[in-house]
Design a protein around this motif. Structure first.
Motif, PDB file in Angstrom:
ATOM      1  N   GLU A 168      20.046  26.674  -2.146  1.00 53.48           N
ATOM      2  CA  GLU A 168      18.726  26.425  -1.552  1.00 53.48           C
ATOM      3  C   GLU A 168      18.003  27.744  -1.285  1.00 53.48           C
ATOM      4  O   GLU A 168      16.813  27.886  -1.577  1.00 53.48           O
ATOM      5  CB  GLU A 168      18.872  25.620  -0.265  1.00 53.48           C
ATOM      6  N   ARG A 169      18.719  28.734  -0.756  1.00 54.21           N
ATOM      7  CA  ARG A 169      18.110  30.038  -0.490  1.00 54.21           C
ATOM      8  C   ARG A 169      17.623  30.705  -1.772  1.00 54.21           C
ATOM      9  O   ARG A 169      16.605  31.385  -1.785  1.00 54.21           O
ATOM     10  CB  ARG A 169      19.102  30.960   0.214  1.00 54.21           C
ATOM     11  N   SER A 170      18.354  30.502  -2.861  1.00 55.65           N
ATOM     12  CA  SER A 170      17.979  31.132  -4.124  1.00 55.65           C
ATOM     13  C   SER A 170      16.837  30.399  -4.822  1.00 55.65           C
ATOM     14  O   SER A 170      16.283  30.899  -5.794  1.00 55.65           O
ATOM     15  CB  SER A 170      19.189  31.201  -5.058  1.00 55.65           C
ATOM     16  N   GLY A 171      16.513  29.201  -4.344  1.00 54.15           N
ATOM     17  CA  GLY A 171      15.442  28.423  -4.955  1.00 54.15           C
ATOM     18  C   GLY A 171      15.911  27.494  -6.057  1.00 54.15           C
ATOM     19  O   GLY A 171      15.112  26.796  -6.667  1.00 54.15           O
ATOM     20  N   ALA A 172      17.218  27.460  -6.309  1.00 55.78           N
ATOM     21  CA  ALA A 172      17.752  26.593  -7.357  1.00 55.78           C
ATOM     22  C   ALA A 172      17.758  25.131  -6.928  1.00 55.78           C
ATOM     23  O   ALA A 172      17.711  24.233  -7.758  1.00 55.78           O
ATOM     24  CB  ALA A 172      19.161  27.030  -7.743  1.00 55.78           C
ATOM     25  N   LEU A 173      17.813  24.884  -5.609  1.00 53.95           N
ATOM     26  CA  LEU A 173      17.747  23.538  -5.049  1.00 53.95           C
ATOM     27  C   LEU A 173      16.664  23.487  -3.996  1.00 53.95           C
ATOM     28  O   LEU A 173      16.437  24.463  -3.273  1.00 53.95           O
ATOM     29  CB  LEU A 173      19.065  23.167  -4.356  1.00 53.95           C
ATOM     30  N   ILE A 174      16.038  22.336  -3.892  1.00 56.47           N
ATOM     31  CA  ILE A 174      15.039  22.106  -2.852  1.00 56.47           C
ATOM     32  C   ILE A 174      15.393  20.796  -2.174  1.00 56.47           C
ATOM     33  O   ILE A 174      15.580  19.777  -2.845  1.00 56.47           O
ATOM     34  CB  ILE A 174      13.623  22.034  -3.454  1.00 56.47           C
ATOM     35  N   ARG A 175      15.515  20.814  -0.850  1.00 54.83           N
ATOM     36  CA  ARG A 175      15.795  19.583  -0.103  1.00 54.83           C
ATOM     37  C   ARG A 175      14.487  18.964   0.332  1.00 54.83           C
ATOM     38  O   ARG A 175      13.629  19.629   0.900  1.00 54.83           O
ATOM     39  CB  ARG A 175      16.624  19.886   1.132  1.00 54.83           C
ATOM     40  N   ASP A 176      14.349  17.664   0.113  1.00 55.30           N
ATOM     41  CA  ASP A 176      13.159  16.951   0.540  1.00 55.30           C
ATOM     42  C   ASP A 176      13.336  16.331   1.925  1.00 55.30           C
ATOM     43  O   ASP A 176      12.383  15.916   2.546  1.00 55.30           O
ATOM     44  CB  ASP A 176      12.802  15.844  -0.465  1.00 55.30           C
ATOM     45  N   GLY A 177      14.550  16.242   2.384  1.00 54.11           N
ATOM     46  CA  GLY A 177      14.847  15.667   3.692  1.00 54.11           C
ATOM     47  C   GLY A 177      15.970  16.437   4.343  1.00 54.11           C
ATOM     48  O   GLY A 177      16.279  17.562   3.968  1.00 54.11           O
ATOM     49  N   ARG A 178      16.616  15.798   5.305  1.00 54.40           N
ATOM     50  CA  ARG A 178      17.697  16.466   6.018  1.00 54.40           C
ATOM     51  C   ARG A 178      18.997  16.490   5.219  1.00 54.40           C
ATOM     52  O   ARG A 178      19.748  17.438   5.276  1.00 54.40           O
ATOM     53  CB  ARG A 178      17.938  15.768   7.351  1.00 54.40           C
ATOM     54  N   GLY A 179      19.293  15.420   4.487  1.00 57.09           N
ATOM     55  CA  GLY A 179      20.551  15.321   3.756  1.00 57.09           C
ATOM     56  C   GLY A 179      20.477  16.009   2.405  1.00 57.09           C
ATOM     57  O   GLY A 179      19.414  16.182   1.825  1.00 57.09           O
ATOM     58  N   TRP A 180      21.637  16.376   1.911  1.00 56.13           N
ATOM     59  CA  TRP A 180      21.689  17.047   0.604  1.00 56.13           C
ATOM     60  C   TRP A 180      21.444  16.074  -0.535  1.00 56.13           C
ATOM     61  O   TRP A 180      21.071  16.478  -1.623  1.00 56.13           O
ATOM     62  CB  TRP A 180      23.028  17.757   0.429  1.00 56.13           C
ATOM     63  N   ASN A 181      21.645  14.770  -0.309  1.00 55.28           N
ATOM     64  CA  ASN A 181      21.402  13.842  -1.398  1.00 55.28           C
ATOM     65  C   ASN A 181      19.912  13.650  -1.668  1.00 55.28           C
ATOM     66  O   ASN A 181      19.541  12.978  -2.621  1.00 55.28           O
ATOM     67  CB  ASN A 181      22.102  12.490  -1.151  1.00 55.28           C
ATOM     68  N   THR A 182      19.067  14.254  -0.855  1.00 60.24           N
ATOM     69  CA  THR A 182      17.626  14.208  -1.107  1.00 60.24           C
ATOM     70  C   THR A 182      17.158  15.456  -1.865  1.00 60.24           C
ATOM     71  O   THR A 182      15.964  15.670  -2.003  1.00 60.24           O
ATOM     72  CB  THR A 182      16.827  14.113   0.213  1.00 60.24           C
ATOM     73  N   CYS A 183      18.097  16.243  -2.354  1.00 64.95           N
ATOM     74  CA  CYS A 183      17.738  17.486  -3.014  1.00 64.95           C
ATOM     75  C   CYS A 183      17.216  17.222  -4.420  1.00 64.95           C
ATOM     76  O   CYS A 183      17.462  16.172  -5.013  1.00 64.95           O
ATOM     77  CB  CYS A 183      18.907  18.453  -3.058  1.00 64.95           C
ATOM     78  N   ARG A 184      16.469  18.179  -4.904  1.00 65.33           N
ATOM     79  CA  ARG A 184      16.032  18.163  -6.296  1.00 65.33           C
ATOM     80  C   ARG A 184      16.221  19.567  -6.832  1.00 65.33           C
ATOM     81  O   ARG A 184      16.346  20.524  -6.069  1.00 65.33           O
ATOM     82  CB  ARG A 184      14.586  17.698  -6.437  1.00 65.33           C
TER      83      ARG A 184
END
Length: 74
Positions: free
Chosen positions: A55-71
């Motif tokens: 997430e810090r590197s920008g490879a993942l973006i979370r849309d909510g609190r949980g990781w399953n909402t990531c894109r």
């Protein structure tokens, strides 16, 4: 374009591949436990550590609190 930062570890690359496949198959990201099982890790805290780095590197973006909402990021 799907560029990834050069500083990702092999494990982080593996996690990204797993998330990509999971999203393609199921339409949303896996839970931390599902992801840990899929990549052969026992400790969910280690998975969260790698997810936070992604997430810090920008490879993942979370849309909510949980990781399953990531894109996938850039």
């Amino acid at each position: 374009m799907n560029r990834r930062p050069e500083h990702l570890t092999e494990r982080e690359e593996e996690i990204l591949r797993c998330i990509r496949r999971w999203i393609e198959d199921k339409g949303e990201g896996p839970s931390v436990r599902q992801l840990a099982h899929a990549v052969g890790m026992r400790c969910t805290a280690s998975v969260v550590y790698h997810l936070a780095n992604l997430e810090r590197s920008g490879a993942l973006i979370r849309d909510g609190r949980g990781w399953n909402t990531c894109r996938l990021g850039h």
